[in-house]
Design an enzyme around this catalytic site. Structure first.
Site: not given
Length: 317
Positions: A120, A188-189, A213, A234, A266
């Site tokens: 993101f 992440s995303m 995520w 994280d 993270h």
């Protein structure tokens, strides 16, 4: 740098669908293979590439490069010389361009391909270090920019699939790619996107979400060998609500593993990280290339000061 056509490029062989042995029978198979190996080790003829027995090469046509060592998978560069080329956003559809990293020689055959998505608000620069690291081990890799830096995981999954399809079918390096051996990764995303991509396309050979995520926690429909990498500290995608439920929801019959980085946050996957690299390389080699020489780094479960926790479904099918 623009790629130069390689006269030694060869069409990819047709890859049979992977049929996984039932989990309960895998220890018996491992024992049988070990016994067989001890009974009759193949002898390498003079001139066998990289010292590998000709029979081993014949048994696994996707094996690339010399026999691995701990030093070779921890190194910043692998045995393959590489080049890179830029993919302009205006020249593709389904994602917003990126950078391709690829081995310069196809003397050993074509290669598996890997698409990597950032997270993101990030651009491909956040995951750029993975490009040369993986390519020099014998993969064609594209790090992508997403259509919008605000794209959610499901969209990033669709874009990852568009990117591997582009590599295999229409990119300037397509003759170097085996379209039957494709994999996805992301941070992440983008990591959540790799799970979405795996759920949407079971023919993928591997998926690696990096401190992933996603609002979806149940991935029981995934049939793609998946290495979930989380980070102990994280706070953006805490392992208790992201990486751990991702892993536990994957089918028990699936080749899967969970690696939790010790004392990491993270953003650990956004800069060179030896632990992420060595186990990502091993996972991709094991499942994209079917290269059982890398099983030693995954089974039995690795331990060390950089690893907070590791879970697996060893032995792998």
């Amino acid at each position: 740098m623009q790629p130069v056509p390689d006269s030694q490029s060869i069409p990819p062989p047709t890859r049979p669908t992977r049929r996984r042995l039932p989990r309960a029978l895998r220890p018996l198979l491992a024992l049988a293979l070990t016994a067989a190996g001890l009974a009759a080790l193949p002898v390498a003829p003079a001139g066998a590439r990289d010292g590998a027995p000709a029979t081993a090469l014949a048994a696994n046509p996707y094996q690339r490069g010399p026999a691995p060592t701990v030093a070779s998978i921890e190194a910043t560069r692998g045995p393959f010389a590489i080049a890179q080329t830029t993919v302009a956003a205006s020249s593709v559809s389904g994602f917003r361009g990126g950078t391709i990293y690829y081995p310069t020689s196809t003397a050993e055959g074509t290669f598996g391909a890997v698409a990597v998505s950032p997270g993101f608000t990030s651009s491909q620069s956040a995951v750029a270090w993975l490009g040369p690291r993986l390519a020099s081990q014998g993969f064609v890799v594209i790090t992508i920019d997403s259509l919008s830096v605000y794209d959610q995981p499901a969209s990033r999954g669709t874009q990852l699939l568009a990117a591997v399809d582009y590599l295999a079918n229409s990119s300037s390096v397509r003759t170097r790619v085996d379209r039957n051996r494709l994999a996805v990764m992301g941070h992440s995303m983008g990591g959540g996107g790799s799970l979405s991509a795996a759920a949407a396309r079971p023919s993928l050979q591997a998926a690696i979400p990096l401190t992933g995520w996603h609002t979806v926690k149940n991935w029981s429909s995934v049939r793609v060998p998946t290495l979930v990498i989380g980070a102990e500290n994280d706070t953006t995608a805490p392992v208790s609500s992201h990486s751990e439920p991702f892993y536990t929801s994957l089918p028990a019959s699936l080749d899967k593993a969970y690696l939790e980085l010790n004392a990491a946050g993270h953003s650990a996957p956004t800069s060179p990280n030896v632990t992420i690299a060595k186990y990502s390389i091993s996972w991709l080699k094991r499942f994209v290339d079917d290269d059982t020489r890398y099983e030693q780094f995954l089974c039995p479960a690795p331990r060390g000061s950089a690893i907070q926790e590791y879970r697996d479904t060893c032995p792998h099918s």
